[in-house]
Motif scaffolding. Structure first.
Motif, PDB file in Angstrom:
ATOM      1  N   VAL A 156       0.850  -1.196   0.000  1.00  0.00           N
ATOM      2  CA  VAL A 156       0.000   0.000   0.000  1.00  0.00           C
ATOM      3  C   VAL A 156       0.890   1.252   0.000  1.00  0.00           C
ATOM      4  O   VAL A 156       0.710   2.153  -0.827  1.00  0.00           O
ATOM      5  N   TYR A 157       1.841   1.290   0.910  1.00  0.00           N
ATOM      6  CA  TYR A 157       2.814   2.387   0.928  1.00  0.00           C
ATOM      7  C   TYR A 157       3.564   2.456  -0.402  1.00  0.00           C
ATOM      8  O   TYR A 157       3.726   3.531  -0.996  1.00  0.00           O
ATOM      9  N   GLY A 158       4.008   1.280  -0.899  1.00  0.00           N
ATOM     10  CA  GLY A 158       4.759   1.239  -2.145  1.00  0.00           C
ATOM     11  C   GLY A 158       3.963   1.772  -3.320  1.00  0.00           C
ATOM     12  O   GLY A 158       4.504   2.443  -4.198  1.00  0.00           O
ATOM     13  N   SER A 159       2.651   1.479  -3.344  1.00  0.00           N
ATOM     14  CA  SER A 159       1.826   1.969  -4.452  1.00  0.00           C
ATOM     15  C   SER A 159       1.736   3.484  -4.446  1.00  0.00           C
ATOM     16  O   SER A 159       1.749   4.127  -5.505  1.00  0.00           O
ATOM     17  N   SER A 160       1.659   4.087  -3.251  1.00  0.00           N
ATOM     18  CA  SER A 160       1.586   5.550  -3.176  1.00  0.00           C
ATOM     19  C   SER A 160       2.906   6.186  -3.594  1.00  0.00           C
ATOM     20  O   SER A 160       2.935   7.217  -4.273  1.00  0.00           O
ATOM     21  N   LYS A 161       4.012   5.561  -3.216  1.00  0.00           N
ATOM     22  CA  LYS A 161       5.322   6.065  -3.617  1.00  0.00           C
ATOM     23  C   LYS A 161       5.586   5.832  -5.102  1.00  0.00           C
ATOM     24  O   LYS A 161       6.303   6.606  -5.751  1.00  0.00           O
ATOM     25  N   ALA A 162       4.999   4.778  -5.652  1.00  0.00           N
ATOM     26  CA  ALA A 162       5.166   4.518  -7.085  1.00  0.00           C
ATOM     27  C   ALA A 162       4.532   5.637  -7.912  1.00  0.00           C
ATOM     28  O   ALA A 162       5.087   6.071  -8.934  1.00  0.00           O
ATOM     29  N   GLY A 163       3.373   6.111  -7.472  1.00  0.00           N
ATOM     30  CA  GLY A 163       2.743   7.226  -8.166  1.00  0.00           C
ATOM     31  C   GLY A 163       3.594   8.477  -8.110  1.00  0.00           C
ATOM     32  O   GLY A 163       3.805   9.160  -9.119  1.00  0.00           O
ATOM     33  N   LEU A 164       4.097   8.786  -6.911  1.00  0.00           N
ATOM     34  CA  LEU A 164       4.978   9.944  -6.739  1.00  0.00           C
ATOM     35  C   LEU A 164       6.216   9.816  -7.618  1.00  0.00           C
ATOM     36  O   LEU A 164       6.604  10.752  -8.326  1.00  0.00           O
ATOM     37  N   ASP A 165       6.836   8.646  -7.571  1.00  0.00           N
ATOM     38  CA  ASP A 165       8.083   8.400  -8.297  1.00  0.00           C
ATOM     39  C   ASP A 165       7.880   8.590  -9.797  1.00  0.00           C
ATOM     40  O   ASP A 165       8.682   9.244 -10.481  1.00  0.00           O
ATOM     41  N   THR A 166       6.792   8.030 -10.320  1.00  0.00           N
ATOM     42  CA  THR A 166       6.528   8.137 -11.749  1.00  0.00           C
ATOM     43  C   THR A 166       6.281   9.585 -12.169  1.00  0.00           C
ATOM     44  O   THR A 166       6.785  10.048 -13.201  1.00  0.00           O
ATOM     45  N   PHE A 167       5.519  10.318 -11.353  1.00  0.00           N
ATOM     46  CA  PHE A 167       5.218  11.706 -11.703  1.00  0.00           C
ATOM     47  C   PHE A 167       6.493  12.549 -11.769  1.00  0.00           C
ATOM     48  O   PHE A 167       6.738  13.256 -12.753  1.00  0.00           O
ATOM     49  N   PHE A 168       7.304  12.481 -10.718  1.00  0.00           N
ATOM     50  CA  PHE A 168       8.491  13.346 -10.689  1.00  0.00           C
ATOM     51  C   PHE A 168       9.577  12.865 -11.644  1.00  0.00           C
ATOM     52  O   PHE A 168      10.347  13.687 -12.160  1.00  0.00           O
ATOM     53  N   SER A 169       9.638  11.560 -11.901  1.00  0.00           N
ATOM     54  CA  SER A 169      10.565  11.078 -12.931  1.00  0.00           C
ATOM     55  C   SER A 169      10.159  11.640 -14.293  1.00  0.00           C
ATOM     56  O   SER A 169      11.007  12.028 -15.101  1.00  0.00           O
ATOM     57  N   GLY A 170       8.864  11.682 -14.553  1.00  0.00           N
ATOM     58  CA  GLY A 170       8.376  12.267 -15.798  1.00  0.00           C
ATOM     59  C   GLY A 170       8.586  13.762 -15.859  1.00  0.00           C
ATOM     60  O   GLY A 170       8.819  14.327 -16.942  1.00  0.00           O
ATOM     61  N   LEU A 171       8.539  14.413 -14.711  1.00  0.00           N
ATOM     62  CA  LEU A 171       8.735  15.862 -14.676  1.00  0.00           C
ATOM     63  C   LEU A 171      10.147  16.241 -15.116  1.00  0.00           C
ATOM     64  O   LEU A 171      10.376  17.340 -15.618  1.00  0.00           O
ATOM     65  N   THR A 172      11.092  15.321 -14.937  1.00  0.00           N
ATOM     66  CA  THR A 172      12.454  15.596 -15.407  1.00  0.00           C
ATOM     67  C   THR A 172      12.458  15.828 -16.916  1.00  0.00           C
ATOM     68  O   THR A 172      13.212  16.660 -17.433  1.00  0.00           O
ATOM     69  N   TYR A 173      11.606  15.081 -17.646  1.00  0.00           N
ATOM     70  CA  TYR A 173      11.517  15.251 -19.094  1.00  0.00           C
ATOM     71  C   TYR A 173      10.762  16.542 -19.435  1.00  0.00           C
ATOM     72  O   TYR A 173      11.162  17.296 -20.326  1.00  0.00           O
ATOM     73  N   ALA A 174       9.656  16.758 -18.734  1.00  0.00           N
ATOM     74  CA  ALA A 174       8.803  17.904 -19.053  1.00  0.00           C
ATOM     75  C   ALA A 174       9.526  19.231 -18.849  1.00  0.00           C
ATOM     76  O   ALA A 174       9.270  20.201 -19.567  1.00  0.00           O
ATOM     77  N   LEU A 175      10.428  19.286 -17.877  1.00  0.00           N
ATOM     78  CA  LEU A 175      11.120  20.528 -17.555  1.00  0.00           C
ATOM     79  C   LEU A 175      12.463  20.667 -18.273  1.00  0.00           C
ATOM     80  O   LEU A 175      13.179  21.649 -18.066  1.00  0.00           O
ATOM     81  N   ASP A 176      12.788  19.707 -19.102  1.00  0.00           N
ATOM     82  CA  ASP A 176      14.056  19.768 -19.839  1.00  0.00           C
ATOM     83  C   ASP A 176      14.128  21.053 -20.671  1.00  0.00           C
ATOM     84  O   ASP A 176      13.192  21.390 -21.403  1.00  0.00           O
ATOM     85  N   GLY A 177      15.221  21.771 -20.532  1.00  0.00           N
ATOM     86  CA  GLY A 177      15.414  23.005 -21.290  1.00  0.00           C
ATOM     87  C   GLY A 177      14.873  24.245 -20.617  1.00  0.00           C
ATOM     88  O   GLY A 177      15.064  25.356 -21.118  1.00  0.00           O
ATOM     89  N   SER A 178      14.232  24.082 -19.453  1.00  0.00           N
ATOM     90  CA  SER A 178      13.633  25.225 -18.756  1.00  0.00           C
ATOM     91  C   SER A 178      14.591  25.884 -17.775  1.00  0.00           C
ATOM     92  O   SER A 178      14.297  26.951 -17.233  1.00  0.00           O
ATOM     93  N   GLY A 179      15.721  25.218 -17.520  1.00  0.00           N
ATOM     94  CA  GLY A 179      16.633  25.700 -16.484  1.00  0.00           C
ATOM     95  C   GLY A 179      16.352  25.086 -15.128  1.00  0.00           C
ATOM     96  O   GLY A 179      17.077  25.350 -14.161  1.00  0.00           O
ATOM     97  N   VAL A 180      15.307  24.260 -15.052  1.00  0.00           N
ATOM     98  CA  VAL A 180      14.906  23.629 -13.791  1.00  0.00           C
ATOM     99  C   VAL A 180      15.281  22.153 -13.821  1.00  0.00           C
ATOM    100  O   VAL A 180      15.043  21.462 -14.810  1.00  0.00           O
TER     101      VAL A 180
END
Length: 251
Positions: A156-180
């Protein structure tokens, strides 16, 4: 802004009483005094955390923050950025919860989902907007190896962290080139208030050890790190263990 050797001038700690967050702030403040924003629920612990960091010579302000009160998060972020740019934001709040209650009690499951996933995700959206507008900054989020493969003892804990992990891992791509930049940190068991009463896992860490990993990851611009580093290889192996064998492993 973060200087050439990786030292920031300002920090935002969401989960401002987190042992890992405070240890990280102290690592940075040892290099030079900072402007630090501590966001957490109002309590004696928050007051004590602020006083602890003021002893480093840093300027510290506190902002009331409750992860489950989603409708207040816009105001929290606005207050945090009110005095100027934020160089490093650390998302360091979460709940461990009881796994057996988590899959049998709706309210326990909901709390873990809201605190560990929904709140960080919605804050991530708001923080990404702020950081893109200022054109620089580093967003660090505490995930967990539990996000990488569900186990009977903590799914249950792992599933909640999996959602967080996937979102912020994807944010690395979305923010590419922004300086962030975005860094996802996956600490193994850490001796903190969050894990009190839980049997330590192998390769258990102290908050200061995780803080060292965070500081090094930001300095090197890494998008994903494990603490300790060996956990990366442990999880690589565990991800590929056949399910019929994995479910019989003693954890």
């Amino acid at each position: 802004m973060i200087d050439a050797v990786g030292n920031p001038q300002s920090l935002l700690l969401l989960g401002g009483t987190s042992d890992i967050a405070l240890a990280t702030a102290e690592k940075y403040a040892a290099q030079r005094p900072l402007r630090i924003v501590l966001a957490a629920r109002e309590s004696e612990r928050l007051d004590a955390a602020a006083e602890r960091l003021r002893k480093t010579g840093s300027t510290v302000v506190t902002v009331p923050f409750d992860a489950r009160k989603i409708d207040t998060h816009a105001e929290v972020v606005d207050k945090a950025f009110a005095e100027g740019d934020i160089d490093i934001t650390l998302v360091a709040f979460g709940v461990q919860g009881d796994n057996e209650q988590g899959w049998t009690d709706v309210e326990v499951a909901r709390e873990m989902a809201e605190v560990n996933y929904v709140a960080p995700m919605t804050l991530g959206v708001r923080l990404a907007e702020k950081l893109r507008k200022q054109g620089h900054g580093h967003l660090v989020v505490l995930s967990s190896p539990a996000a990488e493969r569900a186990r009977r003892s903590n799914f249950v804990y792992g599933s909640s962290k999996a959602g967080l992990d996937t979102f912020f891992s994807g944010l690395t791509y979305a923010l590419d080139g922004s300086g962030v930049k975005v860094t996802v940190v996956r600490p193994n068991y850490v001796h903190t208030k969050l894990t009190e009463g839980i049997k330590p896992a192998p390769m258990a860490q102290q908050p200061e050890q995780v803080a060292d990993v965070i500081v090094d990851a930001v300095r090197k611009g890494k998008e994903q790190v494990w603490a300790p580093a060996q956990m990366r290889w442990v999880m690589t192996v565990l991800r590929h263990v056949p399910r019929v064998i994995f479910r019989r492993l003693p954890f």
